[in-house]
Design a protein around this motif. Structure first.
Motif, PDB file in Angstrom:
ATOM      1  N   TRP A 226       0.821  -1.210   0.000  1.00  0.00           N
ATOM      2  CA  TRP A 226       0.000   0.000   0.000  1.00  0.00           C
ATOM      3  C   TRP A 226       0.858   1.264   0.000  1.00  0.00           C
ATOM      4  O   TRP A 226       0.429   2.311  -0.491  1.00  0.00           O
ATOM      5  N   HIS A 230       0.047   5.042  -1.432  1.00  0.00           N
ATOM      6  CA  HIS A 230      -0.549   5.949  -0.454  1.00  0.00           C
ATOM      7  C   HIS A 230       0.508   6.483   0.508  1.00  0.00           C
ATOM      8  O   HIS A 230       1.485   5.783   0.810  1.00  0.00           O
ATOM      9  N   VAL A 235      -1.845   4.642   4.844  1.00  0.00           N
ATOM     10  CA  VAL A 235      -1.534   3.213   4.948  1.00  0.00           C
ATOM     11  C   VAL A 235      -1.873   2.700   6.347  1.00  0.00           C
ATOM     12  O   VAL A 235      -2.492   1.630   6.507  1.00  0.00           O
ATOM     13  N   LEU A 238      -5.542   2.286   6.689  1.00  0.00           N
ATOM     14  CA  LEU A 238      -6.026   1.091   6.004  1.00  0.00           C
ATOM     15  C   LEU A 238      -5.732  -0.169   6.821  1.00  0.00           C
ATOM     16  O   LEU A 238      -6.564  -1.090   6.876  1.00  0.00           O
TER      17      LEU A 238
END
Length: 282
Positions: A226, A230, A235, A238
């Motif tokens: 990720w 990002h 991250v 998430l």
């Protein structure tokens, strides 16, 4: 006049395509050449949340707007809400997220969405909030490895998510924009059942007629993957969200799509059949 923002994105594109013929529509896009599928007569206008003059121009004569913002922890919502209020917009339908209702969701993305909702509710304009669970279309990120290696890699593959078809979100948005009875309402939108990444992989394998392998990512592997797309705070948000999913926070199913549209919410299989070309080798 209805304004659609996010018309080159997953949900905004479907909202633009589904608005009834004869309804005056204006589309806001940073790059109008990327807008595809607008109805004949729709007005596609260049504009940007960070450009007050363009917002003033785009919002002139608009009475209802579909609002999509994407800059996490940014000022897009504040800029739009201020401009819309000044322009006399009466009603804003905002795309938010189901996580805002979970008191244990305290990641950056969810805090941003909560704050954005509060801005709209405090604006004096009428509002409708759409709070979808994860989009089924997020699985399109698997397509490269699925095509080249016949492998799907994901974090916490046995955790369930009641993900929703973006077309269902758009159908609800169109009703909120064009029908009475939706103002001052917040709608949580899910699919008809919670599914895991491993189950989605098996479903794609059946539809494609070939075996696929699911590989579980470790959290550090997901973080590295990720991080290619990002910034670090997103991250970590998430990863926090994925841990909540592993704990069952995203498995609840709502009947809102059926109640508002008169038909059941689409299953992942239905969505996948409509988008199978994205997963084929050619």
């Amino acid at each position: 006049m209805i304004l659609v923002t996010g018309a080159t994105g997953t949900v905004g594109r479907e909202v633009m395509r589904r608005l009834p013929a004869g309804v005056p529509v204006r589309v806001l896009a940073r790059n109008p050449s990327r807008v595809a599928g607008a109805a004949p007569g729709a007005e596609v206008v260049a504009g940007d949340y960070g450009d007050p003059a363009s917002l003033e121009r785009v919002l002139r004569g608009v009475r209802s707007a579909f609002l999509v913002t994407t800059r996490v922890a940014g000022d897009q919502d504040a800029l739009f809400v201020e401009a819309a209020r000044a322009a006399g917009v009466r009603h804003v339908v905002k795309l938010s997220a189901a996580a805002v209702e979970d008191p244990l969701a305290d990641d950056l993305i969810t805090r941003w969405q909560r704050g954005s909702e509060e801005l709209l509710r405090a604006s004096g304009m009428e509002w409708t909030l759409l709070r979808p669970r994860s989009f089924m279309s997020n699985t399109l990120s698997w397509a490269p490895s699925l095509r080249s290696e016949h492998v799907v890699r994901a974090l916490y593959g046995s955790s369930a998510n009641s993900c929703v078809d973006p077309r269902d979100i758009a159908d609800v948005a169109v009703r909120a924009l064009t029908e009475p009875g939706h103002r001052g309402r917040a709608y949580t939108l899910t699919g008809p059942q919670a599914v895991t990444a491993a189950e989605q992989t098996a479903g794609l394998a059946e539809l494609l007629g070939r075996p696929l392998r699911f590989e579980e990512l470790e959290p550090d592997q997901a973080r590295a993957l990720w991080s290619e797309r990002h910034p670090a705070p997103v991250v970590e948000a998430l990863l926090h969200s994925a841990r909540r999913q592993r704990e069952g926070a995203k498995a609840g199913v709502e009947n809102t799509v059926a109640e508002l549209t008169g038909r059941p919410a689409s299953s992942f299989g239905t969505w996948a059949r409509a988008h199978l070309a994205a997963f084929t080798d050619d």
